[in-house]
Write an enzyme that holds these catalytic residues in place. Structure first.
Site, PDB file in Angstrom:
ATOM      1  N   ASN A  60       0.858  -1.186   0.000  1.00 17.23           N
ATOM      2  CA  ASN A  60       0.000   0.000   0.000  1.00 17.23           C
ATOM      3  C   ASN A  60       0.902   1.246   0.000  1.00 17.23           C
ATOM      4  O   ASN A  60       1.538   1.582   0.999  1.00 17.23           O
ATOM      5  CB  ASN A  60      -0.875  -0.061   1.258  1.00 17.23           C
ATOM      6  CG  ASN A  60      -1.746   1.162   1.442  1.00 17.23           C
ATOM      7  OD1 ASN A  60      -1.435   2.252   0.959  1.00 17.23           O
ATOM      8  ND2 ASN A  60      -2.841   0.980   2.148  1.00 17.23           N
ATOM      9  N   LYS A  94       0.486   3.960   2.696  1.00 18.41           N
ATOM     10  CA  LYS A  94       1.093   3.570   3.981  1.00 18.41           C
ATOM     11  C   LYS A  94       2.604   3.722   3.920  1.00 18.41           C
ATOM     12  O   LYS A  94       3.227   4.226   4.846  1.00 18.41           O
ATOM     13  CB  LYS A  94       0.774   2.093   4.263  1.00 18.41           C
ATOM     14  CG  LYS A  94      -0.336   1.868   5.238  1.00 18.41           C
ATOM     15  CD  LYS A  94      -0.288   0.399   5.665  1.00 18.41           C
ATOM     16  CE  LYS A  94      -1.531   0.030   6.429  1.00 18.41           C
ATOM     17  NZ  LYS A  94      -1.522  -1.394   6.820  1.00 18.41           N
ATOM     18  N   ASP A 146      -0.577  -4.280  11.352  1.00 21.38           N
ATOM     19  CA  ASP A 146      -1.961  -4.659  11.116  1.00 21.38           C
ATOM     20  C   ASP A 146      -2.797  -3.773  12.027  1.00 21.38           C
ATOM     21  O   ASP A 146      -2.408  -3.508  13.164  1.00 21.38           O
ATOM     22  CB  ASP A 146      -2.194  -6.140  11.430  1.00 21.38           C
ATOM     23  CG  ASP A 146      -3.536  -6.595  10.879  1.00 21.38           C
ATOM     24  OD1 ASP A 146      -3.865  -6.252   9.727  1.00 21.38           O
ATOM     25  OD2 ASP A 146      -4.277  -7.289  11.605  1.00 21.38           O
ATOM     26  N   PHE A 162      -9.560   7.440   5.257  1.00 18.50           N
ATOM     27  CA  PHE A 162     -10.024   6.186   4.659  1.00 18.50           C
ATOM     28  C   PHE A 162     -10.728   5.366   5.732  1.00 18.50           C
ATOM     29  O   PHE A 162     -10.793   5.774   6.898  1.00 18.50           O
ATOM     30  CB  PHE A 162      -8.839   5.414   4.061  1.00 18.50           C
ATOM     31  CG  PHE A 162      -7.904   4.868   5.113  1.00 18.50           C
ATOM     32  CD1 PHE A 162      -6.999   5.695   5.753  1.00 18.50           C
ATOM     33  CD2 PHE A 162      -7.946   3.528   5.491  1.00 18.50           C
ATOM     34  CE1 PHE A 162      -6.153   5.204   6.740  1.00 18.50           C
ATOM     35  CE2 PHE A 162      -7.100   3.028   6.478  1.00 18.50           C
ATOM     36  CZ  PHE A 162      -6.205   3.870   7.097  1.00 18.50           C
ATOM     37  N   ARG A 195      -1.709   4.484  14.422  1.00 20.40           N
ATOM     38  CA  ARG A 195      -0.565   4.192  13.556  1.00 20.40           C
ATOM     39  C   ARG A 195       0.592   5.142  13.856  1.00 20.40           C
ATOM     40  O   ARG A 195       1.746   4.728  13.926  1.00 20.40           O
ATOM     41  CB  ARG A 195      -0.974   4.287  12.083  1.00 20.40           C
ATOM     42  CG  ARG A 195      -0.015   3.596  11.146  1.00 20.40           C
ATOM     43  CD  ARG A 195      -0.555   3.414   9.742  1.00 20.40           C
ATOM     44  NE  ARG A 195      -1.767   2.620   9.737  1.00 20.40           N
ATOM     45  CZ  ARG A 195      -3.003   3.106   9.672  1.00 20.40           C
ATOM     46  NH1 ARG A 195      -3.201   4.397   9.544  1.00 20.40           N
ATOM     47  NH2 ARG A 195      -4.038   2.322   9.713  1.00 20.40           N
TER      48      ARG A 195
END
Ligand code: IMP
Length: 202
Positions: A12, A15, A72, A155, A184
């Site tokens: 991704n 990311k 994750d 998102f 994150r």
């Protein structure tokens, strides 16, 4: 001394960009799966975020013979027994869109009163060292699920999640502000500290 190479086990690109910015450490070069022609296939079927992150990091470490990092993440709603959890990305029918995920969540939660709409995002990061050593790092942000979609940035569930202590959803915040408080952001800043401490030991 040459730079230590670490593979980020994600394809991704959004990311990759964000994480590279946080892990900008002198002495470390971050690569991603896009830098390799060989592909790895990983099924995210673990029961926890940690399990999935470890599985991805281990697979990349073995395949490329370099240290690897994987993450994750997902949303846990207290009133739904911490669901959608590890199934966050697959909570709606394919083709999955952020709007579908948010709308399904709101539908499932329509009878849950305001006071009980607490939730949290989790991000588990696994660092797999070349010798097989694994380090797991976690970041968490608490908040509430509102009753309609608000905001267009971000998102996933960003349009329905208001972090604790704020009035805006993640989807109404500039990305830099979200990163300061997000699961994150927290997990990868801790990962940065961990990697820096390893470099200092060398
Ligand atoms: P993964 O870590 O890319 O597997 O993310 C799993 C899923 O969790 C995503 O597809 C989103 O639906 C949800 N998710 C994870 N982090 C966030 C976030 O920061 N905002 C909104 N949704 C998120």
């Amino acid at each position: 001394m040459g730079k230590i190479k670490i593979v980020l086990a994600t394809s991704n690109q959004g990311k990759v960009r964000e994480i590279k910015k946080i892990l900008d450490i002198k002495g470390i070069k971050i690569l991603s799966l896009a830098d390799f022609s060989e592909r790895i296939r990983i099924t995210e079927n673990g029961r926890t975020f940690k399990e999935n992150a470890v599985k991805k990091a281990r697979a990349a470490q073995k395949k490329f013979g370099l240290a690897a990092i994987a993450d994750d993440s997902g949303l846990c709603v207290d009133a739904l027994h911490k669901k959608p959890g590890v199934r966050s990305a697959r909570f709606a029918r394919p083709p999955v869109t952020s709007e579908k995920l948010c709308k399904k969540l709101l539908r499932v939660m329509k009878d849950i009163p305001d006071k009980k709409r607490t939730a949290f995002f989790v991000c588990a990061v696994a660092v797999a060292g070349p010798g097989g050593r694994i380090k797991i790092i976690e970041g968490k942000v608490k908040g509430t699920i509102i009753r309609q979609l608000k905001g267009t940035r971000g998102f996933g569930y960003d349009s329905v999640f208001v972090p604790r202590g704020y009035e805006k959803t993640f989807a109404r915040m500039p990305i830099a502000q979200k990163n300061k408080i997000s699961h994150r952001g927290i997990a990868f800043r801790r990962t940065r500290e961990y990697l820096s401490s390893i470099l200092r030991e060398k």
